[in-house]
Design a protein around this motif. Structure first.
Motif, PDB file in Angstrom:
ATOM      1  N   PRO A 106       3.336   5.907   2.837  1.00 37.41           N
ATOM      2  CA  PRO A 106       4.613   5.933   2.100  1.00 37.41           C
ATOM      3  C   PRO A 106       5.803   6.021   3.042  1.00 37.41           C
ATOM      4  O   PRO A 106       5.734   6.619   4.120  1.00 37.41           O
ATOM      5  N   ARG A 130       5.035  11.591   1.992  1.00 39.24           N
ATOM      6  CA  ARG A 130       4.020  11.737   3.040  1.00 39.24           C
ATOM      7  C   ARG A 130       3.564  13.185   3.162  1.00 39.24           C
ATOM      8  O   ARG A 130       2.395  13.453   3.450  1.00 39.24           O
ATOM      9  N   MET A 159       0.992   9.546  -5.921  1.00 43.55           N
ATOM     10  CA  MET A 159       1.377  10.929  -5.617  1.00 43.55           C
ATOM     11  C   MET A 159       2.405  11.437  -6.619  1.00 43.55           C
ATOM     12  O   MET A 159       2.315  12.575  -7.100  1.00 43.55           O
ATOM     13  N   ASN A 213      -8.498  11.698  -1.848  1.00 46.00           N
ATOM     14  CA  ASN A 213      -8.648  11.368  -0.434  1.00 46.00           C
ATOM     15  C   ASN A 213      -9.765  10.342  -0.224  1.00 46.00           C
ATOM     16  O   ASN A 213      -9.618   9.390   0.568  1.00 46.00           O
ATOM     17  N   ALA A 248       1.098  13.755   0.315  1.00 45.42           N
ATOM     18  CA  ALA A 248      -0.109  12.975   0.600  1.00 45.42           C
ATOM     19  C   ALA A 248      -0.898  13.606   1.745  1.00 45.42           C
ATOM     20  O   ALA A 248      -2.138  13.680   1.695  1.00 45.42           O
ATOM     21  N   PRO A 304       0.796  -1.228   0.000  1.00 44.67           N
ATOM     22  CA  PRO A 304       0.000   0.000   0.000  1.00 44.67           C
ATOM     23  C   PRO A 304       0.829   1.278   0.000  1.00 44.67           C
ATOM     24  O   PRO A 304       0.472   2.262  -0.656  1.00 44.67           O
ATOM     25  N   VAL A 353       0.539   4.272  -2.865  1.00 40.82           N
ATOM     26  CA  VAL A 353       0.252   5.682  -2.577  1.00 40.82           C
ATOM     27  C   VAL A 353       1.375   6.569  -3.100  1.00 40.82           C
ATOM     28  O   VAL A 353       1.127   7.607  -3.726  1.00 40.82           O
ATOM     29  N   TRP A 388      -4.128   6.862   5.462  1.00 35.90           N
ATOM     30  CA  TRP A 388      -3.458   6.450   4.237  1.00 35.90           C
ATOM     31  C   TRP A 388      -2.255   7.325   3.901  1.00 35.90           C
ATOM     32  O   TRP A 388      -1.274   6.841   3.320  1.00 35.90           O
ATOM     33  N   ALA A 389      -2.309   8.607   4.240  1.00 36.39           N
ATOM     34  CA  ALA A 389      -1.222   9.527   3.874  1.00 36.39           C
ATOM     35  C   ALA A 389       0.079   9.191   4.584  1.00 36.39           C
ATOM     36  O   ALA A 389       1.155   9.639   4.163  1.00 36.39           O
ATOM     37  N   PHE A 417      -8.520   6.712  -1.348  1.00 35.22           N
ATOM     38  CA  PHE A 417      -7.584   6.072  -0.425  1.00 35.22           C
ATOM     39  C   PHE A 417      -8.223   5.838   0.947  1.00 35.22           C
ATOM     40  O   PHE A 417      -7.928   4.842   1.618  1.00 35.22           O
TER      41      PHE A 417
END
Length: 342
Positions: A301, A307, A263, A286, A310, A255, A259, A297-298, A289
């Motif tokens: 990474p 991050r 991005m 948003n 995100a 995951p 992400v 979720w942000a 995810f």
């Protein structure tokens, strides 16, 4: 002819100028144990007559005519009737090297993979960005089993014509293109198929000629006026990937990398939106995810700069070009940043 070694699936829509060159390159393969499934997707030019002439000339050409439904629909129609042990996709305005079929037969026999990925060249070369040339220049590597690098750093995607599939894999997993996705449908297909392959071989051989056309959707979306359309298309692509991963039980696969990849894909456009368009697109990202990875979720990474972008998207805060540069430095390196912004 039953069960040829290779099935080439050619989806055709209004490419009369290029279609003969494409079909000639396939008929002139050094390995003759092939079939060429030509799917006429409702062309309004002379493609139907060209296809009929080739089918009369060579029994290896199998012609299908269907109402226009898009390239995914055409490819799926080809998959449904393909008989070859190996299935390969060719766009009708492109062409291939004469040893492509031979290379695929040898690679599948030697390595027993379920997918073989190879390289290509762009024509005209000067129209190809350094990024595209890099993507079409993979290094030799074997993935057994799946590794996230296959999707995110091995130069193994996009473009479905640079990957050949065992028919066993396509049938076992019921793999088909997403017919509701008109842009980046190849990415959706690869994000679903690559994790399901028990063994994938990546080869550096440049066996495909990608002819870059102004009328292609990819190039149309690169026009600034189409930026929001491109973002919406990317959102649909993301949704289809996440939904297919959810159905397949793949959401825990990688995951953070997914992400970060998305991005990286959309950050530059996000930084150039006006406030109204940005709010709409950021909210859409948003929501997707959130649905599949949850509200945090942000933070998935690994890299801080990713991050950061995100997190701004998740909160609806503006993404700036400075943020994008930091992200690209983190994900692509200094040289790629210079190429993109200087």
């Amino acid at each position: 002819m039953s069960n040829p070694k290779v099935s080439f699936i050619v989806a055709v829509y209004n490419t009369q100028e290029f279609l003969p060159r494409c079909l000639d390159s396939l008929l002139n393969q050094t390995c003759r144990d092939i079939e060429i499934v030509v799917v006429n997707d409702g062309s309004t030019d002379d493609c139907a007559a060209i296809i009929a002439a080739y089918a009369r000339k060579d029994a290896r050409v199998r012609a299908i005519a269907k109402p226009n439904g898009g390239i995914s629909s055409a490819r799926n129609a080809g998959i449904d009737i393909a008989r070859g042990e190996i299935v390969d996709f060719v766009d009708s305005d492109d062409y291939v090297e004469p040893n492509l079929a031979e290379f695929l037969v040898d690679a599948f026999a030697a390595e027993n993979p379920e997918i073989v990925v190879f390289g290509g060249v762009c024509e005209p070369a000067e129209r190809a960005s350094k990024r595209i040339r890099q993507l079409l220049s993979p290094q030799a590597r074997v993935f057994e089993p799946f590794d996230a690098a296959l999707l995110f750093s091995a130069n193994a995607q996009p473009y479905p014509w640079r990957s050949a599939y065992s028919r066993d894999l396509l049938e076992r997993e019921s793999l088909r293109f997403a017919e509701n996705v008109r842009f980046a449908e190849d990415v959706v297909f690869q994000f679903e198929s690559y994790p399901l392959s028990t063994k994938t071989v990546v080869a550096p051989d440049k066996l495909y000629h990608y002819v870059m056309q102004d009328k292609s959707l990819t190039h149309t979306f690169n026009v600034s006026a189409k930026r929001k359309d491109k973002a919406e298309a990317h959102l649909l692509m993301l949704h289809e990937i996440l939904e297919r991963w959810s159905v397949r039980g793949l959401l825990e696969l990688c995951p953070g990398e997914l992400v970060a990849w998305f991005m990286d894909l959309v950050a530059f456009d996000l930084a150039r939106f006006d406030a109204e368009d940005y709010d709409v697109v950021a909210a859409g990202i948003n929501a997707e995810f959130n649905q599949y990875f949850g509200t945090n979720w942000a933070n998935l990474p690994a890299k801080t700069a990713v991050r950061g972008v995100a997190g701004k998207v998740a909160k609806g805060s503006s993404v700036t070009l400075v943020d994008v540069v930091r992200l690209y430095l983190s994900t692509r390196g200094l040289k790629a940043c210079i190429d993109r912004f200087v």
